[in-house]
Design a protein around this motif. Structure first.
Motif, PDB file in Angstrom:
ATOM      1  N   SER A  54       0.723  -1.167   0.112  1.00  0.00           N
ATOM      2  CA  SER A  54       0.054  -0.095   0.052  1.00  0.00           C
ATOM      3  C   SER A  54       0.834   1.236  -0.044  1.00  0.00           C
ATOM      4  CB  SER A  54      -1.060   0.057   1.309  1.00  0.00           C
ATOM      5  OG  SER A  54      -0.207  -0.014   2.546  1.00  0.00           O
ATOM      6  N   SER A  55       0.384   2.363  -0.003  1.00  0.00           N
ATOM      7  CA  SER A  55       0.984   3.644   0.233  1.00  0.00           C
ATOM      8  C   SER A  55       0.379   4.494   1.149  1.00  0.00           C
ATOM      9  CB  SER A  55       0.985   4.362  -1.153  1.00  0.00           C
ATOM     10  OG  SER A  55      -0.231   4.709  -1.617  1.00  0.00           O
ATOM     11  N   TYR A  56       1.126   5.305   1.741  1.00  0.00           N
ATOM     12  CA  TYR A  56       0.442   6.481   2.720  1.00  0.00           C
ATOM     13  C   TYR A  56       1.047   7.545   2.902  1.00  0.00           C
ATOM     14  CZ  TYR A  56       4.213   4.388   5.386  1.00  0.00           C
ATOM     15  OH  TYR A  56       5.620   3.854   5.798  1.00  0.00           O
ATOM     16  N   PRO A  57       0.206   8.586   3.190  1.00  0.00           N
ATOM     17  CA  PRO A  57       1.144  10.152   3.439  1.00  0.00           C
ATOM     18  C   PRO A  57       2.062  10.084   4.429  1.00  0.00           C
ATOM     19  CG  PRO A  57      -1.290  10.260   4.118  1.00  0.00           C
ATOM     20  CD  PRO A  57      -1.104   8.886   3.653  1.00  0.00           C
ATOM     21  N   ILE A  58       3.079  10.734   4.404  1.00  0.00           N
ATOM     22  CA  ILE A  58       4.130  10.900   5.349  1.00  0.00           C
ATOM     23  C   ILE A  58       4.404  12.606   5.693  1.00  0.00           C
ATOM     24  CG2 ILE A  58       4.965   8.581   5.274  1.00  0.00           C
ATOM     25  CD1 ILE A  58       7.325   9.998   3.611  1.00  0.00           C
ATOM     26  N   ASP A  59       4.104  13.157   4.797  1.00  0.00           N
ATOM     27  CA  ASP A  59       4.483  14.704   5.075  1.00  0.00           C
ATOM     28  C   ASP A  59       3.822  15.681   3.762  1.00  0.00           C
ATOM     29  OD1 ASP A  59       5.640  17.006   6.157  1.00  0.00           O
ATOM     30  OD2 ASP A  59       7.342  16.179   6.384  1.00  0.00           O
ATOM     31  N   SER A  60       3.812  16.851   4.084  1.00  0.00           N
ATOM     32  CA  SER A  60       3.292  17.843   3.207  1.00  0.00           C
ATOM     33  C   SER A  60       4.060  19.020   3.087  1.00  0.00           C
ATOM     34  CB  SER A  60       1.708  17.901   3.173  1.00  0.00           C
ATOM     35  OG  SER A  60       1.537  18.406   4.535  1.00  0.00           O
ATOM     36  N   VAL A  61       3.818  19.879   2.096  1.00  0.00           N
ATOM     37  CA  VAL A  61       4.341  21.101   1.988  1.00  0.00           C
ATOM     38  C   VAL A  61       3.682  21.965   1.018  1.00  0.00           C
ATOM     39  CG1 VAL A  61       5.891  20.474   0.212  1.00  0.00           C
ATOM     40  CG2 VAL A  61       6.600  22.347   1.281  1.00  0.00           C
ATOM     41  N   LYS A  62       3.624  23.315   1.476  1.00  0.00           N
ATOM     42  CA  LYS A  62       2.786  24.441   0.649  1.00  0.00           C
ATOM     43  C   LYS A  62       3.816  25.018  -0.125  1.00  0.00           C
ATOM     44  CE  LYS A  62      -0.816  27.703   0.876  1.00  0.00           C
ATOM     45  NZ  LYS A  62      -1.734  28.501   1.634  1.00  0.00           N
ATOM     46  N   PRO A  63       3.982  24.938  -1.231  1.00  0.00           N
ATOM     47  CA  PRO A  63       4.837  25.923  -2.231  1.00  0.00           C
ATOM     48  C   PRO A  63       4.545  27.313  -1.821  1.00  0.00           C
ATOM     49  CG  PRO A  63       3.951  24.084  -3.442  1.00  0.00           C
ATOM     50  CD  PRO A  63       3.350  24.053  -2.213  1.00  0.00           C
ATOM     51  N   ASP A  64       5.817  28.065  -2.322  1.00  0.00           N
ATOM     52  CA  ASP A  64       5.647  29.544  -1.963  1.00  0.00           C
ATOM     53  C   ASP A  64       4.882  30.160  -3.359  1.00  0.00           C
ATOM     54  OD1 ASP A  64       7.188  29.797  -4.370  1.00  0.00           O
ATOM     55  OD2 ASP A  64       9.036  30.040  -2.840  1.00  0.00           O
ATOM     56  N   GLY A  65       4.801  31.358  -3.433  1.00  0.00           N
ATOM     57  CA  GLY A  65       4.056  31.916  -4.379  1.00  0.00           C
ATOM     58  C   GLY A  65       4.443  31.777  -5.787  1.00  0.00           C
ATOM     59  N   ASN A  66       5.911  31.371  -5.811  1.00  0.00           N
ATOM     60  CA  ASN A  66       6.444  31.085  -7.290  1.00  0.00           C
ATOM     61  C   ASN A  66       6.343  29.566  -7.342  1.00  0.00           C
ATOM     62  OD1 ASN A  66       7.102  33.796  -7.544  1.00  0.00           O
ATOM     63  ND2 ASN A  66       8.915  33.719  -6.302  1.00  0.00           N
ATOM     64  N   GLY A  67       5.687  28.945  -6.590  1.00  0.00           N
ATOM     65  CA  GLY A  67       5.682  27.414  -6.887  1.00  0.00           C
ATOM     66  C   GLY A  67       6.981  26.540  -6.266  1.00  0.00           C
ATOM     67  N   ASN A  68       7.595  27.187  -5.620  1.00  0.00           N
ATOM     68  CA  ASN A  68       8.991  26.767  -5.186  1.00  0.00           C
ATOM     69  C   ASN A  68       8.570  25.890  -3.748  1.00  0.00           C
ATOM     70  OD1 ASN A  68      10.514  27.258  -7.341  1.00  0.00           O
ATOM     71  ND2 ASN A  68      10.598  29.588  -6.164  1.00  0.00           N
ATOM     72  N   PHE A  69       9.368  24.746  -3.468  1.00  0.00           N
ATOM     73  CA  PHE A  69       9.064  23.967  -2.318  1.00  0.00           C
ATOM     74  C   PHE A  69      10.440  23.547  -1.836  1.00  0.00           C
ATOM     75  CE2 PHE A  69       8.445  20.899  -5.671  1.00  0.00           C
ATOM     76  CZ  PHE A  69       9.058  19.676  -4.942  1.00  0.00           C
ATOM     77  N   ARG A  70      10.295  23.142  -0.501  1.00  0.00           N
ATOM     78  CA  ARG A  70      11.579  22.425   0.081  1.00  0.00           C
ATOM     79  C   ARG A  70      11.009  21.420   1.080  1.00  0.00           C
ATOM     80  NH1 ARG A  70      16.689  22.879  -0.325  1.00  0.00           N
ATOM     81  NH2 ARG A  70      16.605  24.880  -1.262  1.00  0.00           N
ATOM     82  N   LEU A  71      11.711  20.196   1.139  1.00  0.00           N
ATOM     83  CA  LEU A  71      10.988  19.355   2.144  1.00  0.00           C
ATOM     84  C   LEU A  71      12.217  18.481   2.764  1.00  0.00           C
ATOM     85  CD1 LEU A  71       8.137  18.502   3.708  1.00  0.00           C
ATOM     86  CD2 LEU A  71       8.076  16.777   1.581  1.00  0.00           C
ATOM     87  N   ARG A  72      12.447  18.069   4.051  1.00  0.00           N
ATOM     88  CA  ARG A  72      13.231  17.266   4.536  1.00  0.00           C
ATOM     89  C   ARG A  72      12.416  16.165   5.464  1.00  0.00           C
ATOM     90  NH1 ARG A  72      16.568  20.503   6.874  1.00  0.00           N
ATOM     91  NH2 ARG A  72      17.983  20.798   5.229  1.00  0.00           N
ATOM     92  N   ILE A  73      12.700  14.945   5.262  1.00  0.00           N
ATOM     93  CA  ILE A  73      12.329  13.674   6.016  1.00  0.00           C
ATOM     94  C   ILE A  73      13.150  13.084   6.305  1.00  0.00           C
ATOM     95  CG2 ILE A  73       9.883  13.819   4.656  1.00  0.00           C
ATOM     96  CD1 ILE A  73      10.842  11.448   3.078  1.00  0.00           C
ATOM     97  N   ALA A  74      13.168  12.496   7.483  1.00  0.00           N
ATOM     98  CA  ALA A  74      14.035  11.351   7.981  1.00  0.00           C
ATOM     99  C   ALA A  74      13.587  10.088   7.649  1.00  0.00           C
ATOM    100  CB  ALA A  74      13.916  11.571   9.572  1.00  0.00           C
ATOM    101  N   VAL A  75      14.368   9.205   7.108  1.00  0.00           N
ATOM    102  CA  VAL A  75      14.200   7.892   6.802  1.00  0.00           C
ATOM    103  C   VAL A  75      15.082   6.677   7.509  1.00  0.00           C
ATOM    104  CG1 VAL A  75      13.203   8.493   4.619  1.00  0.00           C
ATOM    105  CG2 VAL A  75      15.468   8.136   4.866  1.00  0.00           C
TER     106      VAL A  75
END
Length: 394
Positions: A54-75
């Protein structure tokens, strides 16, 4: 005042220590994901982890006004992930601890991927799948648009040929990818690719490719949960192939046909071995299969032609519902020995007799030994015409 000064000093020192601790955080076990979405207006970009089933959500991010995003997750280890925004879903990508991946998404989350231990190289292969799917969609639309035209049969044949060519070329690319990149965990994604929702590698005909990938994964990624799951699947496939080979050896001409003991239309159990002394056709069919119902007419003609010379039919139906089986027998006027297996497609007889489709035919002699197997009533009719008198005389 003395205690107040020392308290403020302690707070300042603690703040400095916390700040230094944050700056010295070890992100070697983290995955850093960044990028941009073209035409972004609003909403969250949700990251999903792909588990073995299966699959499941682990995190989310809201991009800025220019559509840029950054996300860091521990694995804890290497794995597979994908992004989702609304109804748009990105392709699955591999990621390893310490990876830094850059995504350049279009509005539908089709992406150019850069960086990572495997993500970039796998993205090149997955882009080929996306191109193939686009071609398949185009062919499908062309065929649907032509379905009411006089040339539909010709267009459909051309479309089917193009589909097969695309799949053939894509499979060769997949094989080349595995051969060129034997150490990649991504080979799990390659062997399980489904362009146009159709499997690229079929377990029945391409099992050797599954075994090759399993061996490579065990060599380079043993211990990974996805590899362990795939290894279990490969072992089940090995066992099935071995069982099929053993069954085929038991179904060679001259072998005794496996026993069949099932209830008939009256509910009374009938046994194949209780019907000796005649050349018998074991006829495998199912009431819900159109080819089987069409074949019934052909078998009836053969039965009427040869029954006076010692020819019998032992028909085995596979239907979960006895009433439907009985109704089909009466409706088609099948006046021979009829039995039904309510296990349907889960019946062990299917593997014992190596039945992969309906209808199927096995001809046995007076002692219950297999004479020949047939895939159609026409092939059976030709064989009986040429050989029945010879076999009956033995």
């Amino acid at each position: 005042m003395f205690f107040q000064k020392h308290f403020l000093l302690a707070i300042s020192i603690a703040s400095i220590l916390i700040f230094e601790s944050c700056n010295n955080t070890d992100y070697s076990d983290a995955i850093q994901l960044s990028g941009s979405i073209a035409g972004y207006e609003s909403g969250y970009l949700v990251l999903f982890s792909v588990d073995t089933a299966s699959s499941y959500p682990i995190d989310s991010v809201k991009p800025d006004g220019n559509g840029n995003f950054r996300l860091r997750i521990a694995v804890e280890g290497e794995g597979f992930y994908f992004f989702k925004k609304g109804r748009s879903v990105s392709v699955v990508f591999p990621a390893f601890p310490g990876d830094s991946l850059q995504f350049d998404f279009n509005p539908s989350l089709k992406a150019v991927v850069q960086g990572g231990r495997e993500a970039e190289i796998y993205a090149e292969f997955s882009s080929g799948i996306s191109s193939a799917e686009a071609s398949m969609d185009s062919l499908t639309r062309a065929m649907l648009n032509a379905r009411h035209t006089p040339d539909f049969a010709k267009i459909r044949a051309t479309t089917d040929s193009a589909f097969n060519r695309i799949k053939f070329e894509l499979k060769n690319e997949a094989i080349a990818f595995i051969q060129s990149n034997p150490s990649l965990l991504s080979n799990i994604l390659v062997i399980n690719a489904m362009p146009g929702r159709a499997v690229l590698f079929d377990e029945t005909t391409d099992y050797n490719h599954f075994f090759v990938v399993d061996s490579l994964l065990q060599l380079y990624h043993k211990g990974n949960k996805h590899v362990a799951f795939f290894h279990s699947r490969a072992n089940r496939l090995r066992n099935r192939i071995e069982a099929e080979r053993e069954a085929m050896l038991n179904l060679t001409p001259g072998s005794i046909a496996p026993e069949i003991s099932l209830p008939g239309t009256s509910g009374q159990v009938m046994n194949l071995k209780d019907k000796p002394g005649k050349i018998t056709l074991i006829y495998f069919w199912t009431p819900t299969d159109a080819l089987s119902r069409k074949s019934n007419a052909g078998i009836k003609e053969l039965y009427e032609k040869y029954k006076g010379d010692g020819f019998a039919v032992f028909a085995v139906s596979f239907d979960p519902f006895m009433d439907r089986f009985t109704n089909a027998v009466n409706l088609d006027k099948l006046w021979w020995n009829n039995v039904n297996d309510t296990l349907g497609m889960k019946s062990p007889l299917l593997s014992e007799y190596q039945i992969s489709g309906f209808p199927a035919f096995v001809l046995i002699d007076k002692e219950g030994r297999i004479i020949e197997r047939f895939l159609s009533d026409k092939a059976l009719a030709i064989w009986l015409e040429e050989n029945f008198a010879k076999v009956d005389a033995k």
